[in-house]
Every structure is written in C-alpha cells, then in structure tokens.
Write a protein that holds these residues in place. Structure first.
Motif, PDB file in Angstrom:
ATOM      1  N   SER A 194       8.769  -5.124  -6.103  1.00 20.59           N
ATOM      2  CA  SER A 194       8.701  -4.014  -7.069  1.00 20.59           C
ATOM      3  C   SER A 194       9.999  -3.223  -7.085  1.00 20.59           C
ATOM      4  O   SER A 194      10.489  -2.826  -8.155  1.00 20.59           O
ATOM      5  N   LEU A 195      10.576  -3.007  -5.899  1.00 22.21           N
ATOM      6  CA  LEU A 195      11.860  -2.294  -5.832  1.00 22.21           C
ATOM      7  C   LEU A 195      12.973  -3.101  -6.491  1.00 22.21           C
ATOM      8  O   LEU A 195      13.804  -2.546  -7.218  1.00 22.21           O
ATOM      9  N   LEU A 196      12.994  -4.407  -6.252  1.00 24.89           N
ATOM     10  CA  LEU A 196      14.003  -5.268  -6.880  1.00 24.89           C
ATOM     11  C   LEU A 196      13.890  -5.194  -8.402  1.00 24.89           C
ATOM     12  O   LEU A 196      14.890  -5.047  -9.108  1.00 24.89           O
ATOM     13  N   GLN A 197      12.665  -5.291  -8.906  1.00 24.70           N
ATOM     14  CA  GLN A 197      12.455  -5.217 -10.349  1.00 24.70           C
ATOM     15  C   GLN A 197      12.872  -3.863 -10.902  1.00 24.70           C
ATOM     16  O   GLN A 197      13.484  -3.771 -11.972  1.00 24.70           O
ATOM     17  N   ALA A 198      12.553  -2.798 -10.159  1.00 27.15           N
ATOM     18  CA  ALA A 198      12.898  -1.445 -10.623  1.00 27.15           C
ATOM     19  C   ALA A 198      14.412  -1.260 -10.673  1.00 27.15           C
ATOM     20  O   ALA A 198      14.949  -0.686 -11.633  1.00 27.15           O
ATOM     21  N   VAL A 199      15.119  -1.748  -9.642  1.00 31.65           N
ATOM     22  CA  VAL A 199      16.587  -1.629  -9.627  1.00 31.65           C
ATOM     23  C   VAL A 199      17.194  -2.436 -10.772  1.00 31.65           C
ATOM     24  O   VAL A 199      18.086  -1.957 -11.485  1.00 31.65           O
ATOM     25  N   ALA A 200      16.705  -3.668 -10.962  1.00 32.07           N
ATOM     26  CA  ALA A 200      17.238  -4.508 -12.035  1.00 32.07           C
ATOM     27  C   ALA A 200      16.994  -3.872 -13.400  1.00 32.07           C
ATOM     28  O   ALA A 200      17.919  -3.745 -14.221  1.00 32.07           O
ATOM     29  N   LEU A 201      15.747  -3.449 -13.648  1.00 28.77           N
ATOM     30  CA  LEU A 201      15.435  -2.823 -14.942  1.00 28.77           C
ATOM     31  C   LEU A 201      16.186  -1.511 -15.128  1.00 28.77           C
ATOM     32  O   LEU A 201      16.654  -1.200 -16.226  1.00 28.77           O
ATOM     33  N   GLY A 202      16.297  -0.725 -14.046  1.00 35.59           N
ATOM     34  CA  GLY A 202      17.019   0.547 -14.131  1.00 35.59           C
ATOM     35  C   GLY A 202      18.477   0.348 -14.471  1.00 35.59           C
ATOM     36  O   GLY A 202      19.044   1.080 -15.292  1.00 35.59           O
ATOM     37  N   THR A 203      19.111  -0.654 -13.853  1.00 37.48           N
ATOM     38  CA  THR A 203      20.529  -0.929 -14.128  1.00 37.48           C
ATOM     39  C   THR A 203      20.723  -1.373 -15.570  1.00 37.48           C
ATOM     40  O   THR A 203      21.642  -0.901 -16.265  1.00 37.48           O
ATOM     41  N   VAL A 204      19.847  -2.252 -16.044  1.00 35.00           N
ATOM     42  CA  VAL A 204      19.949  -2.722 -17.431  1.00 35.00           C
ATOM     43  C   VAL A 204      19.690  -1.579 -18.411  1.00 35.00           C
ATOM     44  O   VAL A 204      20.431  -1.402 -19.393  1.00 35.00           O
ATOM     45  N   ALA A 205      18.648  -0.780 -18.137  1.00 38.74           N
ATOM     46  CA  ALA A 205      18.324   0.342 -19.045  1.00 38.74           C
ATOM     47  C   ALA A 205      19.460   1.355 -19.080  1.00 38.74           C
ATOM     48  O   ALA A 205      19.820   1.861 -20.152  1.00 38.74           O
ATOM     49  N   ALA A 206      20.047   1.651 -17.911  1.00 40.09           N
ATOM     50  CA  ALA A 206      21.161   2.601 -17.866  1.00 40.09           C
ATOM     51  C   ALA A 206      22.348   2.078 -18.661  1.00 40.09           C
ATOM     52  O   ALA A 206      23.002   2.831 -19.400  1.00 40.09           O
ATOM     53  N   LEU A 207      22.624   0.781 -18.552  1.00 43.76           N
ATOM     54  CA  LEU A 207      23.744   0.196 -19.296  1.00 43.76           C
ATOM     55  C   LEU A 207      23.486   0.218 -20.797  1.00 43.76           C
ATOM     56  O   LEU A 207      24.373   0.580 -21.584  1.00 43.76           O
ATOM     57  N   LEU A 208      22.264  -0.153 -21.204  1.00 43.74           N
ATOM     58  CA  LEU A 208      21.950  -0.137 -22.637  1.00 43.74           C
ATOM     59  C   LEU A 208      22.043   1.272 -23.217  1.00 43.74           C
ATOM     60  O   LEU A 208      22.570   1.475 -24.315  1.00 43.74           O
ATOM     61  N   PHE A 209      21.536   2.253 -22.461  1.00 37.13           N
ATOM     62  CA  PHE A 209      21.605   3.638 -22.929  1.00 37.13           C
ATOM     63  C   PHE A 209      23.058   4.104 -23.013  1.00 37.13           C
ATOM     64  O   PHE A 209      23.454   4.764 -23.982  1.00 37.13           O
ATOM     65  N   ALA A 210      23.859   3.751 -22.005  1.00 38.87           N
ATOM     66  CA  ALA A 210      25.273   4.146 -22.012  1.00 38.87           C
ATOM     67  C   ALA A 210      26.001   3.521 -23.191  1.00 38.87           C
ATOM     68  O   ALA A 210      26.820   4.187 -23.845  1.00 38.87           O
TER      69      ALA A 210
END
Length: 201
Positions: free
Chosen positions: A65-81
C-alpha cells in the motif's frame, strides 16, 4: 488496493519510477531522489518478505500500500505540476507577470518584484529566468542567503546549462557584495581594538 498481484504492482512501481526519473532529469533533485529511494526501499521490502521469508498477502498489505501510495503520489504531483506550468492562470499570464516583475525590479521595488517572481516559480518550478529574477530581487533586498538558494535552484533546473555562466556571475556578485558590506565592520573593529586594549591596561 491491488493486493499482492505482481504485474499491477510492478506496473505501478515502473510508472512511479518514471515520474521520479523525470524529476531527476529536469533538475528537481530532491523530489526525484526521495521518490526513487522510497520506491526502491519499499520494493525491496516486498520482494525480501515475499521470497525470502514467505510472507502472506496480509503481511505484504502495508508495504505494498505504501509503494502504491508513493508511486501514485509522485505521478499525481508531476501531472499537477505540469498542468500548473502550462495551463494555470499564472502560466497563461506569464509574459505579462514577468514584464511586471522586471518593471518593479527596475523601479527598485524589490519586495513587489520578489513577490511576482515567487508567484511565477510556484506555478513553474522549472522557470530558470523567474528563479534568477527572484534571486536578484532578494539580493537587492539584503537577503543574500535566500538569493543564493534561488540561484542554486535556477542552476539545478538549467539542465542544458544555457545560463550557467550568468548564474555563476550572479553568485560571484553576491559574494562580492557581501564581502564589501562586511569591510566597514572589520575596519570599525580594527579602530575600536586599540581603544579597548588601552582601557583594559
């Protein structure tokens, strides 16, 4: 979220790592490095727990769950940026805002110029010119440490080194200004020194 299925979790890891790699490649070192480290540590924990210790799906739930959260968080942060730097109101108004910041700087309204440049860097952290302008405004506002950090950020995102010489010159000027501002204090101490020693004897 995805259980302990290999392919979906591996795909999530790869996508998160690609986003982290983009950050690293474009000069946003700390975001990329922290995301990469977190993804690899969590992936190692899962692999070792699964194949070395024979952990069950329930035991793997937290690290996965932590791995998925980090991966999704990194992708979401990049898309938002990327959305912010291209399609936000600030991004669309960038030419006007940058010109306004230059005008404020030339009028010696360095506080207003810094605020405008800061708005531009928030919308686009990869904007070398805005980081440099912010550094210049902070340097003229007697904030040399913050100015130096801005020049370092500008150099970090200037991955093609188009502005490397200019940024080095700005840092050199900042060092020279600091040295010049410290000279009167040193001279004053040198003049006070003999008086203090005479009083103490």
């Amino acid at each position: 979220m995805l259980g302990d299925q290999f392919l979906p979790n591996f795909a999530m890891f790869v996508v998160g790592q690609a986003a982290a790699w983009f950050y690293l490649r474009t000069g946003r070192f700390w975001i990329g490095a922290l995301s990469t480290a977190a993804l690899w540590v969590l992936a190692d924990v899962v692999v070792v727990a699964r194949f070395a210790f024979g952990a069950s799906a329930e035991d793997l739930a937290l690290p996965l769950s932590l791995l998925q959260a980090v991966a999704l968080g990194t992708v979401a942060a990049l898309l938002f940026a990327q959305w912010r730097r291209r399609w936000s109101d600030t991004a669309r108004a960038r030419p006007r805002l940058f010109a306004a910041a230059m005008e404020q700087y030339l009028r010696s309204d360095h506080v207003a110029a810094a605020a405008t440049y800061r708005r531009l860097t928030r919308a686009d952290p990869w904007d070398v010119a805005a980081w440099t302008g912010l550094g210049n405004a902070l340097a003229r506002s007697a904030q040399p440490k913050r100015a130096r950090r801005c020049y370092l950020r500008a150099a970090g995102v200037d991955t093609r080194r188009r502005f490397a010489d200019f940024l080095e010159q700005q840092k050199r000027l900042l060092r020279d200004d600091r040295a010049a501002s410290q000279r009167p204090a040193v001279a004053e101490l040198a003049a006070i020194g003999p008086r203090v020693s005479r009083r103490s004897t």
